[in-house]
Design a protein around this motif. Structure first.
Motif, PDB file in Angstrom:
ATOM      1  N   GLU A   8       0.875  -1.176   0.000  1.00 49.67           N
ATOM      2  CA  GLU A   8       0.000   0.000   0.000  1.00 49.67           C
ATOM      3  C   GLU A   8       0.903   1.213   0.000  1.00 49.67           C
ATOM      4  N   MET A   9       0.715   2.104  -0.976  1.00 44.57           N
ATOM      5  CA  MET A   9       1.545   3.292  -1.099  1.00 44.57           C
ATOM      6  C   MET A   9       0.690   4.529  -0.912  1.00 44.57           C
ATOM      7  N   VAL A  10       1.098   5.382   0.022  1.00 45.73           N
ATOM      8  CA  VAL A  10       0.422   6.654   0.223  1.00 45.73           C
ATOM      9  C   VAL A  10       1.494   7.736   0.128  1.00 45.73           C
ATOM     10  N   LEU A  11       1.275   8.689  -0.773  1.00 46.63           N
ATOM     11  CA  LEU A  11       2.206   9.798  -0.987  1.00 46.63           C
ATOM     12  C   LEU A  11       1.435  11.082  -0.738  1.00 46.63           C
ATOM     13  N   TRP A  12       1.946  11.937   0.160  1.00 51.55           N
ATOM     14  CA  TRP A  12       1.225  13.170   0.484  1.00 51.55           C
ATOM     15  C   TRP A  12       2.160  14.218   1.046  1.00 51.55           C
ATOM     16  N   LYS A  88      -6.051  16.654  -1.017  1.00 55.58           N
ATOM     17  CA  LYS A  88      -6.250  17.038  -2.415  1.00 55.58           C
ATOM     18  C   LYS A  88      -5.199  16.440  -3.350  1.00 55.58           C
ATOM     19  N   GLU A  89      -3.957  16.383  -2.891  1.00 52.10           N
ATOM     20  CA  GLU A  89      -2.873  15.904  -3.754  1.00 52.10           C
ATOM     21  C   GLU A  89      -2.362  14.528  -3.350  1.00 52.10           C
ATOM     22  N   MET A  90      -3.053  13.892  -2.433  1.00 50.26           N
ATOM     23  CA  MET A  90      -2.623  12.585  -1.951  1.00 50.26           C
ATOM     24  C   MET A  90      -2.774  11.524  -3.033  1.00 50.26           C
ATOM     25  N   ILE A  91      -1.797  10.630  -3.086  1.00 49.13           N
ATOM     26  CA  ILE A  91      -1.865   9.466  -3.976  1.00 49.13           C
ATOM     27  C   ILE A  91      -1.930   8.237  -3.073  1.00 49.13           C
ATOM     28  N   PHE A  92      -2.932   7.403  -3.302  1.00 51.78           N
ATOM     29  CA  PHE A  92      -3.154   6.214  -2.482  1.00 51.78           C
ATOM     30  C   PHE A  92      -3.411   5.051  -3.438  1.00 51.78           C
ATOM     31  N   GLU A  93      -2.529   4.049  -3.424  1.00 54.18           N
ATOM     32  CA  GLU A  93      -2.675   2.920  -4.337  1.00 54.18           C
ATOM     33  C   GLU A  93      -2.187   1.628  -3.695  1.00 54.18           C
ATOM     34  N   HIS A  94      -2.699   0.522  -4.219  1.00 57.49           N
ATOM     35  CA  HIS A  94      -2.230  -0.809  -3.816  1.00 57.49           C
ATOM     36  C   HIS A  94      -1.523  -1.449  -5.008  1.00 57.49           C
TER      37      HIS A  94
END
Length: 104
Positions: A8-12, A88-94
């Protein structure tokens, strides 16, 4: 211990007014919740020089990852932590792991 199959990747970035040290303390408070979730394997969080946070959580399966995420969003005591993150700019992916050089 079962091997991770999902990352799980979360970039913020933090919302304005939250300095990196405050944000680090806040996001680290998620460790207790995350580590208790079924399917959890490991978590690594990093900070870039330009203030972006990268959170990598390793799970045994996608269903466990999704269930934990849904539960986290409904957990009252975690809401202040999520409020420090710029949604608003968060990226959340599996991602499904297909290549593994080292078991970490």
């Amino acid at each position: 211990m079962e091997k991770a199959k999902i990352i799980e990747m979360v970039l913020w970035k933090s919302v304005n007014g939250i300095n990196p040290e405050e944000a680090k303390k806040s996001i680290t408070k998620l460790n207790a919740f995350v580590s208790e979730q079924p399917g959890f394997v490991a978590r690594k969080t990093a900070l870039s020089k330009d203030g972006k946070f990268l959170d990598l959580i390793y799970w045994t399966d996608l269903a466990s990852a999704k269930t934990a995420s849904e539960k986290a969003m409904k957990t009252e005591e975690l809401i202040p932590i999520f409020s420090t993150m710029d949604q608003k700019e968060m990226i959340f992916e599996h991602f499904e792991i297909f290549n593994r050089l080292k078991n970490n």
